[in-house]
Design an enzyme around this catalytic site. Structure first.
Site, PDB file in Angstrom:
ATOM      1  N   CYS A  28     -55.881 -11.724   8.712  1.00  0.00           N
ATOM      2  CA  CYS A  28     -53.905 -11.882   8.873  1.00  0.00           C
ATOM      3  C   CYS A  28     -53.820 -10.659   8.111  1.00  0.00           C
ATOM      4  O   CYS A  28     -54.263 -10.193   6.767  1.00  0.00           O
ATOM      5  CB  CYS A  28     -53.616 -12.416   8.404  1.00  0.00           C
ATOM      6  SG  CYS A  28     -54.288 -14.185   9.454  1.00  0.00           S
ATOM      7  N   GLU A  59     -50.771 -11.003   6.187  1.00  0.00           N
ATOM      8  CA  GLU A  59     -50.595 -10.872   4.755  1.00  0.00           C
ATOM      9  C   GLU A  59     -52.125 -11.057   3.481  1.00  0.00           C
ATOM     10  O   GLU A  59     -51.243 -10.980   2.268  1.00  0.00           O
ATOM     11  CB  GLU A  59     -49.746 -12.492   4.373  1.00  0.00           C
ATOM     12  CG  GLU A  59     -48.619 -12.743   5.647  1.00  0.00           C
ATOM     13  CD  GLU A  59     -48.656 -13.152   7.061  1.00  0.00           C
ATOM     14  OE1 GLU A  59     -50.314 -12.416   8.230  1.00  0.00           O
ATOM     15  OE2 GLU A  59     -48.994 -13.811   7.843  1.00  0.00           O
ATOM     16  N   CYS A  92     -49.544 -18.237   8.675  1.00  0.00           N
ATOM     17  CA  CYS A  92     -51.168 -19.112   8.941  1.00  0.00           C
ATOM     18  C   CYS A  92     -51.429 -19.700   7.536  1.00  0.00           C
ATOM     19  O   CYS A  92     -51.193 -19.567   6.628  1.00  0.00           O
ATOM     20  CB  CYS A  92     -52.562 -18.802   9.746  1.00  0.00           C
ATOM     21  SG  CYS A  92     -53.496 -18.161   7.933  1.00  0.00           S
TER      22      CYS A  92
HETATM   23  N1  THU Z   1     -51.850 -12.789  12.292  1.00  0.00           N
HETATM   24  C1  THU Z   1     -51.089 -12.808  11.152  1.00  0.00           C
HETATM   25  O1  THU Z   1     -51.735 -11.453  11.243  1.00  0.00           O
HETATM   26  N2  THU Z   1     -50.321 -13.282  10.034  1.00  0.00           N
HETATM   27  C2  THU Z   1     -49.870 -14.167  10.532  1.00  0.00           C
HETATM   28  O2  THU Z   1     -49.069 -14.331   9.960  1.00  0.00           O
HETATM   29  C3  THU Z   1     -50.291 -15.006  11.856  1.00  0.00           C
HETATM   30  C4  THU Z   1     -50.909 -14.742  12.664  1.00  0.00           C
HETATM   31  C5  THU Z   1     -52.272 -11.893  13.283  1.00  0.00           C
HETATM   32  C6  THU Z   1     -53.859 -12.543  13.259  1.00  0.00           C
HETATM   33  C7  THU Z   1     -54.252 -12.245  14.449  1.00  0.00           C
HETATM   34  O3  THU Z   1     -54.667 -10.739  14.085  1.00  0.00           O
HETATM   35  C8  THU Z   1     -53.203 -11.619  15.052  1.00  0.00           C
HETATM   36  O4  THU Z   1     -52.299 -11.893  14.548  1.00  0.00           O
HETATM   37  C9  THU Z   1     -53.227 -12.888  16.366  1.00  0.00           C
HETATM   38  O5  THU Z   1     -53.193 -14.541  15.553  1.00  0.00           O
END
Ligand code: THU
Length: 161
Positions: A73, A75, A109
């Site tokens: 992710c 973050e 998440c």
């Molecule tokens: N994702 C993030 O980068 N941050 C979040 O807070 C939630 C989800 C990304 C992970 C994945 O690449 C895509 O979003 C779909 O879940």
């Protein structure tokens, strides 16, 4: 038995222009970096920007992978990079934005919350968060604790035996 309850305060803005201080600049930094997200599988682009105590800004975007769990992710990409470059600096703020037109701001998440709270606890200073959806609604939290009550604390490990 005692019934207990939790109350979490946060601010919701319908216009990013109502945010004070450098939040607006940080949102623009995050939004401008969205195009760098590598999200060919979900097509859900996320950008995060950490503002460090020394003023440095460290950016991250989500990184996906054909072997799905190998991605990360935005973050965690941002905060791991920030703490790799400036290990002794506190993380003052993090901004999270998405290109997607979600009706609610993109919210970290569980794994990202746990990673963020590790730094918040060890630096003894709250990390302020701002989350923005594609259509510009914004939530502002004073601390990672507010989005991860009852977090696991690495200090528990030291209390063993
Ligand atoms: N994702 C993030 O980068 N941050 C979040 O807070 C939630 C989800 C990304 C992970 C994945 O690449 C895509 O979003 C779909 O879940």
């Amino acid at each position: 038995m005692i019934k207990k309850s939790l109350n979490i305060d946060y601010l919701e803005y319908t216009s990013i222009n109502d945010l004070e201080g450098d939040w607006l600049d940080l949102i623009h930094e995050a939004d401008n970096n969205l195009e760098n997200a590598y999200a060919p599988y979900s097509n859900f682009k996320v950008s995060a920007v950490c503002k460090m105590a020394n003023g440095h800004i460290v950016k991250g975007v989500n990184q996906e992978n054909g072997a799905y769990p190998s991605g990360l992710c935005a973050e965690r990409v941002a905060v791991f990079a920030a703490k790799s470059q400036f290990p002794d600096q506190k993380v003052d703020k993090i901004v999270i934005t998405t290109a997607d037109t979600t009706t609610v701001p993109v919210s970290p998440c569980g794994a990202c919350r746990q990673v963020l709270i590790e730094y918040e606890m060890t630096q003894n200073q709250p990390i302020e968060l701002v989350m923005k959806s594609g259509d510009s609604k914004v939530w502002q939290f004073k601390s990672v604790k507010d989005i991860l009550p009852f977090a696991f604390n690495g200090e528990f490990l030291k209390e063993k035996g």
